[in-house]
Design a protein around this motif. Structure first.
Motif, PDB file in Angstrom:
ATOM      1  N   ARG A  53     -20.312  35.393  17.097  1.00 21.57           N
ATOM      2  CA  ARG A  53     -21.009  36.091  18.171  1.00 21.57           C
ATOM      3  C   ARG A  53     -21.477  37.471  17.745  1.00 21.57           C
ATOM      4  NH1 ARG A  53     -17.513  34.978  23.725  1.00 21.57           N
ATOM      5  NH2 ARG A  53     -17.497  32.708  23.616  1.00 21.57           N
ATOM      6  N   ASP A  54     -20.730  38.102  16.842  1.00 19.00           N
ATOM      7  CA  ASP A  54     -21.099  39.455  16.425  1.00 19.00           C
ATOM      8  C   ASP A  54     -22.147  39.464  15.317  1.00 19.00           C
ATOM      9  OD1 ASP A  54     -19.667  38.596  14.262  1.00 19.00           O
ATOM     10  OD2 ASP A  54     -18.078  40.087  14.404  1.00 19.00           O
ATOM     11  N   GLY A  55     -22.679  38.280  14.989  1.00 18.97           N
ATOM     12  CA  GLY A  55     -23.729  38.211  13.984  1.00 18.97           C
ATOM     13  C   GLY A  55     -23.239  37.879  12.592  1.00 18.97           C
ATOM     14  N   ARG A  56     -21.933  37.912  12.366  1.00 16.78           N
ATOM     15  CA  ARG A  56     -21.405  37.551  11.056  1.00 16.78           C
ATOM     16  C   ARG A  56     -21.615  36.061  10.792  1.00 16.78           C
ATOM     17  NH1 ARG A  56     -16.527  37.219  10.707  1.00 16.78           N
ATOM     18  NH2 ARG A  56     -15.974  37.447  12.910  1.00 16.78           N
ATOM     19  N   ILE A  57     -21.637  35.708   9.524  1.00 15.54           N
ATOM     20  CA  ILE A  57     -21.755  34.310   9.136  1.00 15.54           C
ATOM     21  C   ILE A  57     -20.800  34.051   7.983  1.00 15.54           C
ATOM     22  CG2 ILE A  57     -23.689  34.779   7.569  1.00 15.54           C
ATOM     23  CD1 ILE A  57     -24.842  32.034   8.465  1.00 15.54           C
ATOM     24  N   GLU A  58     -20.133  32.920   8.006  1.00 17.33           N
ATOM     25  CA  GLU A  58     -19.158  32.608   6.969  1.00 17.33           C
ATOM     26  C   GLU A  58     -19.284  31.161   6.525  1.00 17.33           C
ATOM     27  OE1 GLU A  58     -15.013  32.403   8.148  1.00 17.33           O
ATOM     28  OE2 GLU A  58     -15.604  32.436  10.258  1.00 17.33           O
ATOM     29  N   THR A  59     -18.737  30.874   5.365  1.00 15.96           N
ATOM     30  CA  THR A  59     -18.802  29.541   4.777  1.00 15.96           C
ATOM     31  C   THR A  59     -17.488  28.794   5.000  1.00 15.96           C
ATOM     32  OG1 THR A  59     -20.444  30.082   3.088  1.00 15.96           O
ATOM     33  CG2 THR A  59     -18.951  28.275   2.599  1.00 15.96           C
ATOM     34  N   LEU A  60     -17.610  27.538   5.418  1.00 12.14           N
ATOM     35  CA  LEU A  60     -16.467  26.654   5.585  1.00 12.14           C
ATOM     36  C   LEU A  60     -16.656  25.416   4.701  1.00 12.14           C
ATOM     37  CD1 LEU A  60     -16.125  26.622   9.499  1.00 12.14           C
ATOM     38  CD2 LEU A  60     -14.970  28.137   7.880  1.00 12.14           C
ATOM     39  N   ALA A  61     -15.551  24.839   4.293  1.00 12.66           N
ATOM     40  CA  ALA A  61     -15.512  23.548   3.580  1.00 12.66           C
ATOM     41  C   ALA A  61     -16.443  23.471   2.387  1.00 12.66           C
ATOM     42  CB  ALA A  61     -15.814  22.414   4.562  1.00 12.66           C
ATOM     43  N   PRO A  62     -16.495  24.488   1.524  1.00 16.05           N
ATOM     44  CA  PRO A  62     -17.336  24.370   0.328  1.00 16.05           C
ATOM     45  C   PRO A  62     -16.741  23.359  -0.643  1.00 16.05           C
ATOM     46  CG  PRO A  62     -15.968  26.325   0.171  1.00 16.05           C
ATOM     47  CD  PRO A  62     -15.727  25.750   1.545  1.00 16.05           C
ATOM     48  N   THR A  63     -17.592  22.658  -1.367  1.00 15.49           N
ATOM     49  CA  THR A  63     -17.102  21.672  -2.329  1.00 15.49           C
ATOM     50  C   THR A  63     -16.811  22.287  -3.694  1.00 15.49           C
ATOM     51  OG1 THR A  63     -19.395  21.065  -2.813  1.00 15.49           O
ATOM     52  CG2 THR A  63     -18.212  19.713  -1.211  1.00 15.49           C
ATOM     53  N   GLY A  64     -17.089  23.583  -3.856  1.00 13.29           N
ATOM     54  CA  GLY A  64     -16.792  24.250  -5.116  1.00 13.29           C
ATOM     55  C   GLY A  64     -17.135  25.720  -5.047  1.00 13.29           C
ATOM     56  N   PRO A  65     -16.670  26.506  -6.027  1.00 16.74           N
ATOM     57  CA  PRO A  65     -16.904  27.952  -6.015  1.00 16.74           C
ATOM     58  C   PRO A  65     -18.373  28.329  -6.181  1.00 16.74           C
ATOM     59  CG  PRO A  65     -15.882  27.270  -8.076  1.00 16.74           C
ATOM     60  CD  PRO A  65     -15.841  26.087  -7.171  1.00 16.74           C
ATOM     61  N   ARG A  66     -19.138  27.493  -6.870  1.00 16.61           N
ATOM     62  CA  ARG A  66     -20.539  27.820  -7.094  1.00 16.61           C
ATOM     63  C   ARG A  66     -21.322  27.822  -5.785  1.00 16.61           C
ATOM     64  NH1 ARG A  66     -24.611  24.263 -10.840  1.00 16.61           N
ATOM     65  NH2 ARG A  66     -23.591  22.653  -9.612  1.00 16.61           N
ATOM     66  N   VAL A  67     -21.046  26.851  -4.909  1.00 14.53           N
ATOM     67  CA  VAL A  67     -21.766  26.793  -3.639  1.00 14.53           C
ATOM     68  C   VAL A  67     -21.337  27.946  -2.730  1.00 14.53           C
ATOM     69  CG1 VAL A  67     -20.130  25.259  -2.453  1.00 14.53           C
ATOM     70  CG2 VAL A  67     -22.520  25.257  -1.795  1.00 14.53           C
ATOM     71  N   ARG A  84     -20.593  30.941  -3.767  1.00 18.13           N
ATOM     72  CA  ARG A  84     -21.352  32.085  -4.260  1.00 18.13           C
ATOM     73  C   ARG A  84     -22.801  32.033  -3.787  1.00 18.13           C
ATOM     74  NH1 ARG A  84     -21.996  37.002  -4.439  1.00 18.13           N
ATOM     75  NH2 ARG A  84     -23.238  37.844  -6.137  1.00 18.13           N
ATOM     76  N   ALA A  85     -23.407  30.840  -3.811  1.00 17.15           N
ATOM     77  CA  ALA A  85     -24.791  30.700  -3.347  1.00 17.15           C
ATOM     78  C   ALA A  85     -24.921  31.046  -1.868  1.00 17.15           C
ATOM     79  CB  ALA A  85     -25.278  29.276  -3.602  1.00 17.15           C
ATOM     80  N   ASP A  86     -23.975  30.593  -1.064  1.00 16.29           N
ATOM     81  CA  ASP A  86     -23.999  30.935   0.362  1.00 16.29           C
ATOM     82  C   ASP A  86     -23.878  32.436   0.559  1.00 16.29           C
ATOM     83  OD1 ASP A  86     -24.220  28.275   0.975  1.00 16.29           O
ATOM     84  OD2 ASP A  86     -22.238  28.078   1.883  1.00 16.29           O
ATOM     85  N   HIS A  87     -22.920  33.038  -0.123  1.00 17.34           N
ATOM     86  CA  HIS A  87     -22.679  34.467   0.059  1.00 17.34           C
ATOM     87  C   HIS A  87     -23.855  35.303  -0.414  1.00 17.34           C
ATOM     88  CE1 HIS A  87     -17.997  34.131   0.396  1.00 17.34           C
ATOM     89  NE2 HIS A  87     -18.642  33.543   1.375  1.00 17.34           N
ATOM     90  N   LEU A  88     -24.556  34.832  -1.424  1.00 16.86           N
ATOM     91  CA  LEU A  88     -25.773  35.526  -1.841  1.00 16.86           C
ATOM     92  C   LEU A  88     -26.772  35.588  -0.688  1.00 16.86           C
ATOM     93  CD1 LEU A  88     -26.510  34.218  -5.462  1.00 16.86           C
ATOM     94  CD2 LEU A  88     -26.220  36.611  -4.779  1.00 16.86           C
ATOM     95  N   LYS A 109     -31.836  33.835  -8.015  1.00 20.00           N
ATOM     96  CA  LYS A 109     -30.385  33.976  -8.204  1.00 20.00           C
ATOM     97  C   LYS A 109     -29.688  32.625  -8.036  1.00 20.00           C
ATOM     98  CE  LYS A 109     -30.268  38.802  -6.647  1.00 20.00           C
ATOM     99  NZ  LYS A 109     -29.997  39.375  -7.964  1.00 20.00           N
ATOM    100  N   ALA A 110     -30.165  31.817  -7.080  1.00 16.09           N
ATOM    101  CA  ALA A 110     -29.595  30.480  -6.894  1.00 16.09           C
ATOM    102  C   ALA A 110     -29.890  29.606  -8.107  1.00 16.09           C
ATOM    103  CB  ALA A 110     -30.159  29.842  -5.630  1.00 16.09           C
ATOM    104  N   ALA A 111     -31.099  29.741  -8.636  1.00 14.92           N
ATOM    105  CA  ALA A 111     -31.458  28.976  -9.833  1.00 14.92           C
ATOM    106  C   ALA A 111     -30.582  29.371 -11.013  1.00 14.92           C
ATOM    107  CB  ALA A 111     -32.937  29.202 -10.167  1.00 14.92           C
ATOM    108  N   ALA A 112     -30.244  30.660 -11.096  1.00 17.39           N
ATOM    109  CA  ALA A 112     -29.375  31.133 -12.172  1.00 17.39           C
ATOM    110  C   ALA A 112     -27.969  30.543 -12.056  1.00 17.39           C
ATOM    111  CB  ALA A 112     -29.312  32.653 -12.167  1.00 17.39           C
ATOM    112  N   LEU A 113     -27.584  30.164 -10.848  1.00 14.70           N
ATOM    113  CA  LEU A 113     -26.289  29.515 -10.638  1.00 14.70           C
ATOM    114  C   LEU A 113     -26.333  28.034 -11.019  1.00 14.70           C
ATOM    115  CD1 LEU A 113     -25.200  31.028  -7.181  1.00 14.70           C
ATOM    116  CD2 LEU A 113     -24.179  31.504  -9.414  1.00 14.70           C
TER     117      LEU A 113
END
Length: 234
Positions: free
Chosen positions: A56-70, A72-76, A112-116
């Motif tokens: 509600r406060d505008g934050r966004i977070e990642t749940l259930a990632p299948t690996g560390p690379r994804v 990082r891509a989300d957080h970017l 940056k995603a391509a670099a990952l």
């Protein structure tokens, strides 16, 4: 034809696995991980998946990632304020990009995603009313890996995420309701014993106390149960 039928059977099996994960009391984190893993296992070309949830406060977070690379891509995308998962979670139902390195819509995130090691991506918006909204994010290693089949299958899994989020919220609400009911029942028993009343009169006593003190009934019950427990321990 045989290959197509085999793929359909695999998708049906994946959906059955997800449905089984949501049967009975659910662990939301485990259920969402089942969904993201199933997307990777069953959608050709997809190598990673995740779920973005808005707050509600505008934050966004990642749940259930299948690996560390994804992750990082989300957080970017969150850090840069641009990307398919942001657009899908906030605005568009489906956002697909077949060449992350060169798509002009996301000049900072794409390279940056391509670099990952990601070449293409698709994100599907889902809603679990009244408050939950987010996106199922699917990443492919190669450019041009997102086709109509990917989008159709991905949208089915996004629907499963919405169902899982809704069921988890309903389960939480039911758990809270049961806890409140049990607490009120304990309070009624305490009043019955303390004042030698039957159950109807004991409940009426608590209701009047709630009304005259302008305090919710469950708060009255909780305080009475806590007070009785404290007295018994002295």
């Amino acid at each position: 034809m045989i290959e197509e039928q085999s793929q359909h059977l695999e998708i049906a099996a994946a959906m059955t696995e997800v449905a089984a994960a949501m049967t009975g009391p659910t662990d939301l984190a485990e259920t969402l991980l089942v969904i993201t893993r199933c997307t990777v296992d069953n959608i050709p070309g997809i190598v990673d998946a995740s779920i973005s949830i808005t707050a509600r406060d505008g934050r966004i977070e990642t749940l259930a990632p299948t690996g560390p690379r994804v992750t990082r891509a989300d957080h970017l995308q969150y850090e840069l304020g641009e990307g398919p998962c942001l657009d899908a979670a906030i605005e568009d139902p489906v956002v697909a990009v077949n060449d992350l390195a060169n798509d002009p819509r996301w000049p900072d995130f794409g390279p940056k995603a391509a670099a990952l090691g990601f070449g293409s991506q698709v994100a599907f918006q889902f809603r679990a009313e009244p408050h939950v909204r987010g996106a199922l994010n699917l990443y492919a290693q190669e450019p041009d890996a997102i086709d109509n089949d990917s989008i159709q299958l991905g949208s089915m899994f996004a629907g499963q995420v919405a169902v899982a989020m809704g069921w988890a919220r309903q389960d939480q609400t039911m758990t809270e309701a049961l806890a409140t009911r049990n607490q009120i029942g304990q309070a009624v028993g305490i009043v019955m014993e303390r004042y030698k009343l039957d159950s109807d009169r004991a409940f009426a006593f608590l209701t009047r106390l709630s009304q005259t003190s302008n305090t919710k009934l469950n708060a009255i019950a909780k305080a009475l149960v806590q007070q009785t427990n404290d007295m018994s321990q002295q």
